[in-house]
Every structure is written in structure tokens, then in C-alpha cells.
Motif scaffolding. Structure first.
Motif, PDB file in Angstrom:
ATOM      1  N   GLY A 172       0.802  -1.224   0.000  1.00 24.42           N
ATOM      2  CA  GLY A 172       0.000   0.000   0.000  1.00 24.42           C
ATOM      3  C   GLY A 172       0.828   1.264   0.000  1.00 24.42           C
ATOM      4  N   SER A 173       2.101   1.158  -0.366  1.00 23.44           N
ATOM      5  CA  SER A 173       3.001   2.308  -0.319  1.00 23.44           C
ATOM      6  C   SER A 173       3.967   2.254  -1.496  1.00 23.44           C
ATOM      7  N   PHE A 174       4.431   3.442  -1.892  1.00 24.94           N
ATOM      8  CA  PHE A 174       5.435   3.523  -2.951  1.00 24.94           C
ATOM      9  C   PHE A 174       6.856   3.439  -2.405  1.00 24.94           C
ATOM     10  N   VAL A 175       7.032   3.592  -1.097  1.00 21.78           N
ATOM     11  CA  VAL A 175       8.379   3.607  -0.520  1.00 21.78           C
ATOM     12  C   VAL A 175       9.127   2.295  -0.786  1.00 21.78           C
ATOM     13  N   PRO A 176       8.520   1.116  -0.588  1.00 19.52           N
ATOM     14  CA  PRO A 176       9.247  -0.124  -0.905  1.00 19.52           C
ATOM     15  C   PRO A 176       9.623  -0.238  -2.381  1.00 19.52           C
ATOM     16  N   VAL A 177       8.788   0.325  -3.254  1.00 15.17           N
ATOM     17  CA  VAL A 177       9.075   0.275  -4.695  1.00 15.17           C
ATOM     18  C   VAL A 177      10.332   1.078  -5.010  1.00 15.17           C
ATOM     19  N   TRP A 178      10.350   2.337  -4.568  1.00 21.23           N
ATOM     20  CA  TRP A 178      11.527   3.165  -4.832  1.00 21.23           C
ATOM     21  C   TRP A 178      12.739   2.617  -4.078  1.00 21.23           C
ATOM     22  N   GLY A 179      12.515   2.010  -2.904  1.00 22.00           N
ATOM     23  CA  GLY A 179      13.618   1.423  -2.150  1.00 22.00           C
ATOM     24  C   GLY A 179      14.259   0.257  -2.879  1.00 22.00           C
ATOM     25  N   LEU A 180      13.442  -0.596  -3.485  1.00 20.88           N
ATOM     26  CA  LEU A 180      13.974  -1.724  -4.245  1.00 20.88           C
ATOM     27  C   LEU A 180      14.813  -1.239  -5.421  1.00 20.88           C
ATOM     28  N   LEU A 181      14.320  -0.247  -6.146  1.00 24.53           N
ATOM     29  CA  LEU A 181      15.070   0.288  -7.286  1.00 24.53           C
ATOM     30  C   LEU A 181      16.367   0.948  -6.819  1.00 24.53           C
ATOM     31  N   SER A 182      16.327   1.613  -5.677  1.00 25.08           N
ATOM     32  CA  SER A 182      17.548   2.232  -5.136  1.00 25.08           C
ATOM     33  C   SER A 182      18.583   1.167  -4.784  1.00 25.08           C
ATOM     34  N   ALA A 183      18.134   0.089  -4.149  1.00 21.75           N
ATOM     35  CA  ALA A 183      19.067  -0.978  -3.770  1.00 21.75           C
ATOM     36  C   ALA A 183      19.704  -1.606  -5.004  1.00 21.75           C
ATOM     37  N   MET A 184      18.913  -1.863  -6.038  1.00 23.15           N
ATOM     38  CA  MET A 184      19.450  -2.425  -7.271  1.00 23.15           C
ATOM     39  C   MET A 184      20.489  -1.503  -7.895  1.00 23.15           C
ATOM     40  N   THR A 185      20.200  -0.201  -7.899  1.00 23.43           N
ATOM     41  CA  THR A 185      21.122   0.765  -8.492  1.00 23.43           C
ATOM     42  C   THR A 185      22.419   0.840  -7.707  1.00 23.43           C
ATOM     43  N   ALA A 186      22.317   0.813  -6.376  1.00 23.30           N
ATOM     44  CA  ALA A 186      23.519   0.867  -5.540  1.00 23.30           C
ATOM     45  C   ALA A 186      24.414  -0.347  -5.771  1.00 23.30           C
TER      46      ALA A 186
END
Length: 427
Positions: free
Chosen positions: A386-400
């Protein structure tokens, strides 16, 4: 001799026409699929879709290219790009026109599978056609302009398709996309021609040992390319940044509408601005990679660092502010879409002589795995939390992770030759 030299110069000036038609065909063939994000609210309402189901529509269009890009790469090394690319764009148009009669969500998924089959030839074919007409001193800029066709088509689709859907229904958007794709096919087949000379002989692979030996040789070449450090960097950075691009393209409107309380119409306009920033980014970053001391891959490192900064803002309370969220998403459009120009130039320059089409098809087929997997995964993650935070967090982790691993592989690069700005040796 003067007349011959003048004729050759005139022929090479035609490269700008080739660049224009390749860019237009790219935009036209990807017009409908790239506009699905802007149609998200309409499709969810009319077809009663979840966010995961919406993401699956994107995946359906990208599933066949997992194999299709490899097939297209081989065809492009053996056949005239005019017919390979033109036929693919025509398949996209015909499938969309037929799909306008689709009775519902399941039929729409099947239509998008056919669209993906046709689109498999357009991306590597257009890139190869531009690479063959431009030398390394201008290739980055040319690739950037050509690859800008995708976000340009997406921006136009994001502006036009919601209006068409609101006025005539979602089926009318398929008709619009089909007509645009057929127009792109006609322009490419009508105006494209090969360069008057080639920089390297064509290598169609072994011909004297039968199809079984040719297959073994092709598989061996593919495995050797996969082990090259340059190809590892290419695939890792490409699959990560294409995941970011998918996430931003699909979820911008939903994020702004649900998290930042932006109206649906205004959110769609922001998506247009995000795509427009991607157009500028693809040209500017690719042109910089022609002259910058850090080279093609340095542009990709910059893009990954900028993505991390943008995602961090979206995950924090300022990301709820309409102004901050809009500016951040435009930032992500510039870097999260703009990376593709220097990336494609890097792939084409890393390819063995005469195997540019195969290398492009191989690298893009790896990207397709992320394109197929990430949209439904990101949509499902949003539905479950129910949140966008985990979505952007997953993409951030992949990028890092990609940034860290690529930095470790970076010392394997060879320096580019001195005295020839913009021209790079093999990595």
C-alpha cells in the motif's frame, strides 16, 4: 575525381536523413506501449485492473523480445536493415489495429505479445543503422538523438492517448497507436538506405560447416561475449537503469495522484514533462560522452548516482509535496531515461567487427528480462504494501549494487587513444 568526391560527400550527408527516419520510426513503433503509463487510470477504471495487472501489460509487450532481440540481431547482421526494421514496425501496427477489437484484458495481453514480436527488430535495427552511418566522433550524439525517439514518442503518447481514451474509449487508443506504427514502417522502408561504404567487412558467421557447426559457433561467440568485463558492465548497468525507467514510466502518474494528491490530468502532464526530460537527457548525455574524459561508461555512472539521489527524495516526507515530487520525477526522467543514448553507443563500440547487430541484440535481450519482470513485481509490491516507498527502495538498492559492482570492474577498461577526441578503443 572532384565529381566523385562531391557525390561521396553528398551521400554521407544523407546520414542526417537516416538519423531522422530512425528516430521517427523508434517513436512511432513504441508510441502505444510507452503511453500505457499515462493510460493507467483509464485502464484501471474501465478494465478493473490492479497495479500489478497494469504492470503485466507492459511485460506482455516485452516478453517476446527476450528471444526476438537475439533473432533480430542475427537478421540484422545478414539482411538489409530497411526490410527487417520496416517489417517489424508493420507487425506492431497491424497487431494494434487488430487489437482494437479485443473484448477485454486477456485479449489485450495477447495483442501486446504480438506487438513485442514486431518491436524486437526496431530497437537494435535502428541503432545499427545509425551506428553504420556515423563515426565514433559523432556516434554518441547521433545515438542520443535516435534513442530520444522512445521518450519523445512516450511524451506525445502521454499527451494524446489519455485524451483519446477519455473521448472515444481505450480501444481507440490502439487504433491510434496502430496507425502511427504503420506510418513509421512506411517511412523507414521508403527512405532508408545503407551507407555507401562500410568500415568493416560483414561477418555472417561460418558458412562452410553446415547449420549444426554454425549453431555451435554462434553459441560459443555468445558465451565468450557474456564473459567479457565490458559486457558484464553493459548488462548490469543496462538492466538496472531500465528497471528504473520502467518504474518511473509506469508509476509517475499513480505516485503523484495517490501520494502527492495531484489531479489525474495534471499528473499526466507531469509524465509528459518527465518523458520530455528523458528526450533532452538522451541527447545531452550522449553528446557529453563523445567529448567527456570519463567516456561512455562515465555517463552511466553519473546516471546511476543521480537516480539514487532522486529515489531518496521520493522515499522521504518531501516526496509528498507536489512541487518536490514533480521536480524529482523530472530529474529522474533526465537521468533515468537519458542513460540509454551513451549505453547504446557503448554497446556498439564494444561489439566485435561485423557483429554489431548481434551484440546489440544480446545486450538488449538481457535488458528485456528486467523489462518483463519489473513492472508486475513493482506493481505487486505496491499493492501488497500500500506504499510507494518499498518500490523506490527496491530500485535504489538495485542501483547501488550495480554502481558498486561496476566500479570494481571499471579498472579493466583500456584508455581511449590519445589525439582523437571522441574515438574509443575496445574496452
Amino acid at each position: 575525381m572532384t565529381a566523385v568526391a562531391g557525390a561521396a560527400h553528398s551521400a554521407w550527408r544523407y546520414r542526417w536523413t537516416v538519423l531522422g527516419i530512425a528516430t521517427f520510426t523508434q517513436a512511432a513503433a513504441g508510441f502505444f506501449v510507452q503511453g500505457i503509463g499515462a493510460l493507467g487510470l483509464h485502464l484501471q477504471r474501465d478494465l478493473h485492473l490492479s497495479t500489478a495487472q497494469l504492470g503485466l501489460l507492459i511485460s506482455a509487450a516485452q516478453l517476446v523480445p527476450l528471444v526476438g532481440l537475439l533473432v533480430a540481431g542475427e537478421l540484422l547482421d545478414r539482411c538489409d536493415e530497411r526490410w527487417v526494421v520496416g517489417a517489424g514496425a508493420a507487425v506492431v501496427g497491424a497487431a494494434l489495429l487488430a487489437g482494437s477489437a479485443a473484448p477485454g484484458y486477456g485479449s489485450l495481453l495477447l495483442v501486446l505479445l504480438l506487438v513485442g514480436a514486431g518491436y524486437s527488430t526496431v530497437q537494435p535495427g535502428g541503432s545499427k543503422s545509425v551506428a553504420s552511418w556515423f563515426d565514433a566522433s559523432q556516434r554518441g550524439l547521433a545515438m542520443g538523438i535516435r534513442q530520444a525517439g522512445l521518450p519523445l514518442g512516450a511524451a506525445l503518447a502521454s499527451a494524446a492517448l489519455p485524451f483519446v481514451a477519455g473521448a472515444f474509449g481505450w480501444r481507440a487508443t490502439l487504433v491510434t497507436g496502430g496507425v502511427v506504427a504503420l506510418l513509421g514502417a512506411g517511412v523507414f522502408m521508403g527512405f532508408y538506405r545503407r551507407p555507401p561504404v562500410t568500415a568493416a567487412p560483414r561477418d555472417d558467421g561460418p558458412r562452410d560447416h553446415g547449420p549444426r557447426a554454425s549453431l555451435r559457433a554462434g553459441l560459443g561467440a555468445r558465451l565468450r561475449m557474456l564473459r567479457e568485463p565490458a559486457m558484464v558492465r553493459i548488462m548490469l548497468s543496462g538492466s538496472t537503469l531500465i528497471s528504473v525507467q520502467c518504474g518511473v514510466g509506469i508509476l509517475t502518474v499513480l505516485h503523484l495522484h495517490e501520494r502527492a494528491s495531484v489531479g489525474a490530468g495534471s499528473a499526466a502532464l507531469v509524465l509528459v514533462a518527465v518523458q520530455g526530460a528523458g528526450v533532452v537527457g538522451r541527447i545531452a548525455l550522449a553528446a557529453w560522452s563523445d567529448r567527456g574524459s570519463s567516456g561512455r561508461f562515465g555517463s552511466l555512472v553519473l546516471c546511476m548516482a543521480a537516480v539514487l539521489a532522486g529515489m531518496a527524495v521520493l522515499m522521504t516526507p518531501p516526496g509528498r509535496s507536489p512541487a518536490v515530487a514533480c521536480c524529482t520525477l523530472v530529474w529522474l526522467g533526465f537521468f533515468g531515461f537519458g542513460w540509454y543514448g551513451p549505453w547504446v553507443a557503448h554497446v556498439s563500440e564494444s561489439a566485435p567487427p561485423g557483429r554489431t547487430g548481434f551484440a546489440l541484440g544480446l545486450a538488449m535481450s538481457v535488458n528485456q528480462i528486467a523489462i518483463v519482470v519489473m513492472p508486475p513485481v513493482l506493481g505487486l509490491l505496491k499493492d501488497l504494501t500500500g506504499s510507494f516507498v518499498p518500490v523506490w527502495g527496491l530500485l535504489s538498492a538495485m542501483t547501488a549494487v550495480a554502481l558498486a559492482v561496476s566500479a570494481r570492474l571499471r579498472p579493466g577498461n583500456r584508455p581511449r587513444p590519445c589525439g582523437r577526441p571522441g574515438r574509443r578503443g575496445p574496452p
